[in-house]
Scaffold this motif. Structure first.
Motif, PDB file in Angstrom:
ATOM      1  N   ASP A   1     -15.285  12.728   1.518  1.00 24.59           N
ATOM      2  CA  ASP A   1     -14.670  12.052   2.665  1.00 24.59           C
ATOM      3  C   ASP A   1     -15.383  12.351   3.980  1.00 24.59           C
ATOM      4  OD1 ASP A   1     -12.782  10.959   1.016  1.00 24.59           O
ATOM      5  OD2 ASP A   1     -11.203  12.380   1.542  1.00 24.59           O
ATOM      6  N   GLY A   2     -16.236  13.368   3.964  1.00 22.26           N
ATOM      7  CA  GLY A   2     -16.901  13.764   5.190  1.00 22.26           C
ATOM      8  C   GLY A   2     -15.931  14.408   6.167  1.00 22.26           C
ATOM      9  N   CYS A   3     -14.800  14.852   5.659  1.00 21.66           N
ATOM     10  CA  CYS A   3     -13.780  15.474   6.496  1.00 21.66           C
ATOM     11  C   CYS A   3     -14.232  16.878   6.895  1.00 21.66           C
ATOM     12  CB  CYS A   3     -12.477  15.550   5.708  1.00 21.66           C
ATOM     13  SG  CYS A   3     -11.101  16.217   6.634  1.00 21.66           S
ATOM     14  N   PRO A   4     -14.072  17.226   8.152  1.00 23.55           N
ATOM     15  CA  PRO A   4     -14.466  18.575   8.555  1.00 23.55           C
ATOM     16  C   PRO A   4     -13.586  19.617   7.856  1.00 23.55           C
ATOM     17  CG  PRO A   4     -13.276  17.488  10.328  1.00 23.55           C
ATOM     18  CD  PRO A   4     -13.494  16.468   9.248  1.00 23.55           C
ATOM     19  N   PRO A   5     -14.163  20.758   7.517  1.00 28.30           N
ATOM     20  CA  PRO A   5     -13.397  21.762   6.787  1.00 28.30           C
ATOM     21  C   PRO A   5     -12.278  22.401   7.607  1.00 28.30           C
ATOM     22  CG  PRO A   5     -15.577  22.566   7.300  1.00 28.30           C
ATOM     23  CD  PRO A   5     -15.530  21.150   7.714  1.00 28.30           C
ATOM     24  N   SER A   6     -12.385  22.387   8.913  1.00 25.36           N
ATOM     25  CA  SER A   6     -11.341  22.937   9.777  1.00 25.36           C
ATOM     26  C   SER A   6     -11.071  21.946  10.901  1.00 25.36           C
ATOM     27  CB  SER A   6     -11.774  24.280  10.362  1.00 25.36           C
ATOM     28  OG  SER A   6     -12.034  25.210   9.340  1.00 25.36           O
ATOM     29  N   TYR A   7      -9.806  21.666  11.148  1.00 25.30           N
ATOM     30  CA  TYR A   7      -9.472  20.692  12.179  1.00 25.30           C
ATOM     31  C   TYR A   7      -8.054  20.919  12.680  1.00 25.30           C
ATOM     32  CZ  TYR A   7      -7.391  18.491   8.064  1.00 25.30           C
ATOM     33  OH  TYR A   7      -6.679  18.258   6.921  1.00 25.30           O
TER      34      TYR A   7
ATOM     35  N   ASP B   1      -2.370  16.955  16.162  1.00 30.97           N
ATOM     36  CA  ASP B   1      -1.037  17.059  16.753  1.00 30.97           C
ATOM     37  C   ASP B   1      -0.503  18.494  16.775  1.00 30.97           C
ATOM     38  OD1 ASP B   1      -0.942  14.299  17.174  1.00 30.97           O
ATOM     39  OD2 ASP B   1      -0.053  13.920  15.207  1.00 30.97           O
ATOM     40  N   GLY B   2      -1.364  19.415  17.117  1.00 30.92           N
ATOM     41  CA  GLY B   2      -0.945  20.811  17.248  1.00 30.92           C
ATOM     42  C   GLY B   2      -0.898  21.593  15.946  1.00 30.92           C
ATOM     43  N   GLU B   3      -1.110  20.925  14.830  1.00 35.05           N
ATOM     44  CA  GLU B   3      -1.149  21.615  13.546  1.00 35.05           C
ATOM     45  C   GLU B   3      -2.607  21.772  13.130  1.00 35.05           C
ATOM     46  OE1 GLU B   3       1.430  20.395  10.391  1.00 35.05           O
ATOM     47  OE2 GLU B   3       2.815  19.459  11.800  1.00 35.05           O
ATOM     48  N   SER B   4      -2.963  22.995  12.808  1.00 35.22           N
ATOM     49  CA  SER B   4      -4.358  23.224  12.446  1.00 35.22           C
ATOM     50  C   SER B   4      -4.500  23.530  10.959  1.00 35.22           C
ATOM     51  CB  SER B   4      -4.940  24.372  13.272  1.00 35.22           C
ATOM     52  OG  SER B   4      -4.250  25.565  13.004  1.00 35.22           O
ATOM     53  N   MET B   5      -5.653  23.175  10.448  1.00 40.79           N
ATOM     54  CA  MET B   5      -5.993  23.444   9.050  1.00 40.79           C
ATOM     55  C   MET B   5      -7.342  24.130   9.075  1.00 40.79           C
ATOM     56  SD  MET B   5      -6.361  23.539   5.911  1.00 40.79           S
ATOM     57  CE  MET B   5      -7.664  23.244   4.768  1.00 40.79           C
ATOM     58  N   SER B   6      -7.392  25.346   8.580  1.00 44.08           N
ATOM     59  CA  SER B   6      -8.642  26.091   8.533  1.00 44.08           C
ATOM     60  C   SER B   6      -9.106  26.213   7.092  1.00 44.08           C
ATOM     61  CB  SER B   6      -8.454  27.483   9.143  1.00 44.08           C
ATOM     62  OG  SER B   6      -9.615  28.262   8.909  1.00 44.08           O
TER      63      SER B   6
END
Length: 76
Positions: free
Chosen positions: A29-35, A38-43
């Motif tokens: 998907d080319g999605c960054p591994p950490s992002y 709306d104030g919720e982060s995914m590392s």
């Protein structure tokens, strides 16, 4: 019925497969591994570290169960 050892091995294998699937999905998907959205982060690093730790703990448990030796003394 599965033994405790078989259940631990299955859990470890399933977790390893989840890591592989997520890695493949995010790379495709080319999605960054950490992002953050709306104030919720995914590392990715924290997620991967937690899953890797879980696999290590399962490996330890598998090793402990696999080393059981039943010894008895006395008359049969």
């Amino acid at each position: 019925m599965a033994t405790a050892l078989e259940n631990l091995i299955t859990a470890r294998d399933n977790l390893a497969q989840i890591i592989a699937n997520k890695t493949t999905e995010w790379v495709a998907d080319g999605c960054p591994p950490s992002y953050s959205i709306d104030g919720e982060s995914m590392s990715w690093n924290e997620w991967l570290a937690s899953k890797t730790t879980a696999i290590a703990e399962l490996d330890k448990a598998i090793g402990r169960i696999g080393k059981f030796i039943v010894r008895s003394r006395g008359k049969p």
